[in-house]
Design a protein around this motif. Structure first.
Motif, PDB file in Angstrom:
ATOM      1  N   UNK A 105       0.782  -1.227   0.000  1.00  0.00           N
ATOM      2  CA  UNK A 105       0.000   0.000   0.000  1.00  0.00           C
ATOM      3  C   UNK A 105       0.812   1.274   0.000  1.00  0.00           C
ATOM      4  N   UNK A 106       1.982   1.250  -0.663  1.00  0.00           N
ATOM      5  CA  UNK A 106       2.822   2.447  -0.729  1.00  0.00           C
ATOM      6  C   UNK A 106       3.230   2.703  -2.177  1.00  0.00           C
ATOM      7  N   UNK A 107       3.497   3.959  -2.459  1.00  0.00           N
ATOM      8  CA  UNK A 107       4.061   4.331  -3.749  1.00  0.00           C
ATOM      9  C   UNK A 107       5.572   4.403  -3.603  1.00  0.00           C
ATOM     10  N   UNK A 108       6.295   3.712  -4.465  1.00  0.00           N
ATOM     11  CA  UNK A 108       7.747   3.650  -4.328  1.00  0.00           C
ATOM     12  C   UNK A 108       8.391   3.515  -5.696  1.00  0.00           C
ATOM     13  N   UNK A 109       9.615   3.941  -5.776  1.00  0.00           N
ATOM     14  CA  UNK A 109      10.325   3.848  -7.042  1.00  0.00           C
ATOM     15  C   UNK A 109      11.775   4.245  -6.865  1.00  0.00           C
ATOM     16  N   UNK A 110      12.512   4.232  -7.960  1.00  0.00           N
ATOM     17  CA  UNK A 110      13.922   4.576  -7.889  1.00  0.00           C
ATOM     18  C   UNK A 110      14.420   5.047  -9.246  1.00  0.00           C
ATOM     19  N   UNK A 111      15.393   5.936  -9.214  1.00  0.00           N
ATOM     20  CA  UNK A 111      16.145   6.266 -10.414  1.00  0.00           C
ATOM     21  C   UNK A 111      17.181   5.166 -10.647  1.00  0.00           C
ATOM     22  N   UNK A 112      17.837   5.229 -11.780  1.00  0.00           N
ATOM     23  CA  UNK A 112      18.938   4.306 -12.086  1.00  0.00           C
ATOM     24  C   UNK A 112      19.958   5.020 -12.947  1.00  0.00           C
ATOM     25  N   UNK A 113      21.212   4.907 -12.555  1.00  0.00           N
ATOM     26  CA  UNK A 113      22.315   5.347 -13.403  1.00  0.00           C
ATOM     27  C   UNK A 113      23.407   4.294 -13.289  1.00  0.00           C
ATOM     28  N   UNK A 114      23.615   3.537 -14.367  1.00  0.00           N
ATOM     29  CA  UNK A 114      24.588   2.441 -14.361  1.00  0.00           C
ATOM     30  C   UNK A 114      25.593   2.637 -15.487  1.00  0.00           C
ATOM     31  N   UNK A 115      26.859   2.350 -15.177  1.00  0.00           N
ATOM     32  CA  UNK A 115      27.926   2.462 -16.171  1.00  0.00           C
ATOM     33  C   UNK A 115      28.741   1.169 -16.169  1.00  0.00           C
ATOM     34  N   UNK A 116      28.921   0.585 -17.347  1.00  0.00           N
ATOM     35  CA  UNK A 116      29.779  -0.581 -17.518  1.00  0.00           C
ATOM     36  C   UNK A 116      31.026  -0.143 -18.284  1.00  0.00           C
ATOM     37  N   UNK A 117      32.189  -0.371 -17.671  1.00  0.00           N
ATOM     38  CA  UNK A 117      33.470  -0.073 -18.312  1.00  0.00           C
ATOM     39  C   UNK A 117      34.033  -1.391 -18.843  1.00  0.00           C
ATOM     40  N   UNK A 118      34.134  -1.511 -20.163  1.00  0.00           N
ATOM     41  CA  UNK A 118      34.514  -2.766 -20.803  1.00  0.00           C
ATOM     42  C   UNK A 118      35.490  -2.481 -21.930  1.00  0.00           C
ATOM     43  N   UNK A 119      36.692  -3.054 -21.835  1.00  0.00           N
ATOM     44  CA  UNK A 119      37.770  -2.771 -22.779  1.00  0.00           C
ATOM     45  C   UNK A 119      37.986  -1.258 -22.845  1.00  0.00           C
ATOM     46  N   UNK A 120      37.832  -0.637 -24.010  1.00  0.00           N
ATOM     47  CA  UNK A 120      38.060   0.809 -24.101  1.00  0.00           C
ATOM     48  C   UNK A 120      36.755   1.584 -24.232  1.00  0.00           C
ATOM     49  N   UNK A 121      35.634   0.960 -23.848  1.00  0.00           N
ATOM     50  CA  UNK A 121      34.328   1.600 -23.996  1.00  0.00           C
ATOM     51  C   UNK A 121      33.605   1.700 -22.652  1.00  0.00           C
ATOM     52  N   UNK A 122      32.713   2.680 -22.560  1.00  0.00           N
ATOM     53  CA  UNK A 122      31.762   2.708 -21.453  1.00  0.00           C
ATOM     54  C   UNK A 122      30.352   2.653 -22.028  1.00  0.00           C
ATOM     55  N   UNK A 123      29.474   1.987 -21.273  1.00  0.00           N
ATOM     56  CA  UNK A 123      28.075   1.845 -21.657  1.00  0.00           C
ATOM     57  C   UNK A 123      27.225   2.314 -20.478  1.00  0.00           C
ATOM     58  N   UNK A 124      26.241   3.159 -20.751  1.00  0.00           N
ATOM     59  CA  UNK A 124      25.449   3.778 -19.692  1.00  0.00           C
ATOM     60  C   UNK A 124      23.965   3.553 -19.943  1.00  0.00           C
ATOM     61  N   UNK A 125      23.237   3.281 -18.867  1.00  0.00           N
ATOM     62  CA  UNK A 125      21.778   3.325 -18.915  1.00  0.00           C
ATOM     63  C   UNK A 125      21.301   4.278 -17.822  1.00  0.00           C
TER      64      UNK A 125
END
Length: 256
Positions: A105-125
């Motif tokens: 019976x509650x309203x809840x949520x969350x933001x998300x900021x994720x970074x994957x560092x792989x070889x010479x690249x970064x990937x973000x969501x």
């Protein structure tokens, strides 16, 4: 590639619980060191925001340990597969958090900021208004807020100065667990060794200035892990001194 990392989180001066969650996990592989960093800013009554944020960080941790090795062993477009799996993971988290909220019976949520560092690249969501930056000769914002004021700025109806003081600056357009429709945004780029990558919840960046962030978190200032921790703590305390009311979290990565 090697990574020096640090994270600091603080409950702040007003809230009774710290609803932010952060994650740093690293693994060695045939492709070199791989690093995943995540910040989630939870929201909800009765401390349920903490449940929402920790649910997402735990899901990404499990993905890194159990699913990423399989993904990297397969042929094909690595970026497309990473983003596809993250999208499914986010939708699953959204369903689980929504169901938990309805049950209690509650309203809840969350933001998300994720970074994957792989070889010479970064990937973000990114979902919501936690941010990722690259810090080199100045502060470069790598993500875009999914907020009411950002949309108003994009439409030319609000200036950045107006957005900073708007009473609606914290109104999210996307939130895992509290949105019927989730549309994560994805970003990628080339890792720049010796530069600094910063992720933060919105409580870290509202009151202190970009110039102050750059002064204390630029690559020359962060000579080692202890300097990272000390300067992150200093800026957090500066936020609290200036009466920031939110939880405060900052995460730092320096590739070498």
């Amino acid at each position: 590639m090697k990574f020096t990392t640090a994270v600091h989180t603080d409950i702040g001066i007003k809230k009774k619980t710290n609803q932010d969650s952060a994650l740093i996990v690293e693994a060695r592989s045939d492709l070199g060191n791989i690093l995943l960093t995540v910040i989630c800013d939870g929201m909800g009554g009765l401390a349920k925001g903490e449940v929402a944020s920790s649910t997402v960080t735990a899901a990404f941790s499990a993905w890194f340990e159990n699913d990423l090795p399989r993904l990297l062993s397969e042929k094909g477009d690595v970026q497309a597969r990473i983003f596809e799996e993250w999208g499914k993971l986010i939708l699953d988290c959204n369903s689980r958090i929504s169901a938990y909220g309805r049950k209690h019976g509650v309203s809840m949520g969350t933001t998300l900021n994720a970074v994957l560092f792989l070889e010479d690249k970064y990937y973000i969501v990114n979902v919501g208004d936690s941010r990722a930056y690259q810090i080199s000769d100045q502060l470069y914002q790598l993500t875009k807020d999914q907020t009411f004021v950002q949309r108003e700025m994009d439409m030319g109806r609000m200036t950045p100065e107006e957005a900073r003081v708007s009473p609606q600056r914290n109104v999210l357009l996307q939130c895992i667990g509290a949105s019927d429709f989730i549309e994560p945004e994805y970003f990628s780029g080339t890792i720049a060794p010796g530069q600094v990558y910063m992720q933060c919840s919105d409580g870290f960046r509202h009151i202190i200035t970009p110039d102050e962030i750059y002064h204390y978190l630029n690559p020359s200032a962060l000579v080692n892990e202890q300097a990272m921790i000390d300067n992150a703590v200093y800026l957090t305390e500066l936020n609290k001194y200036r009466r920031e009311n939110d939880n405060i979290t900052v995460l730092l990565v320096k590739p070498e």
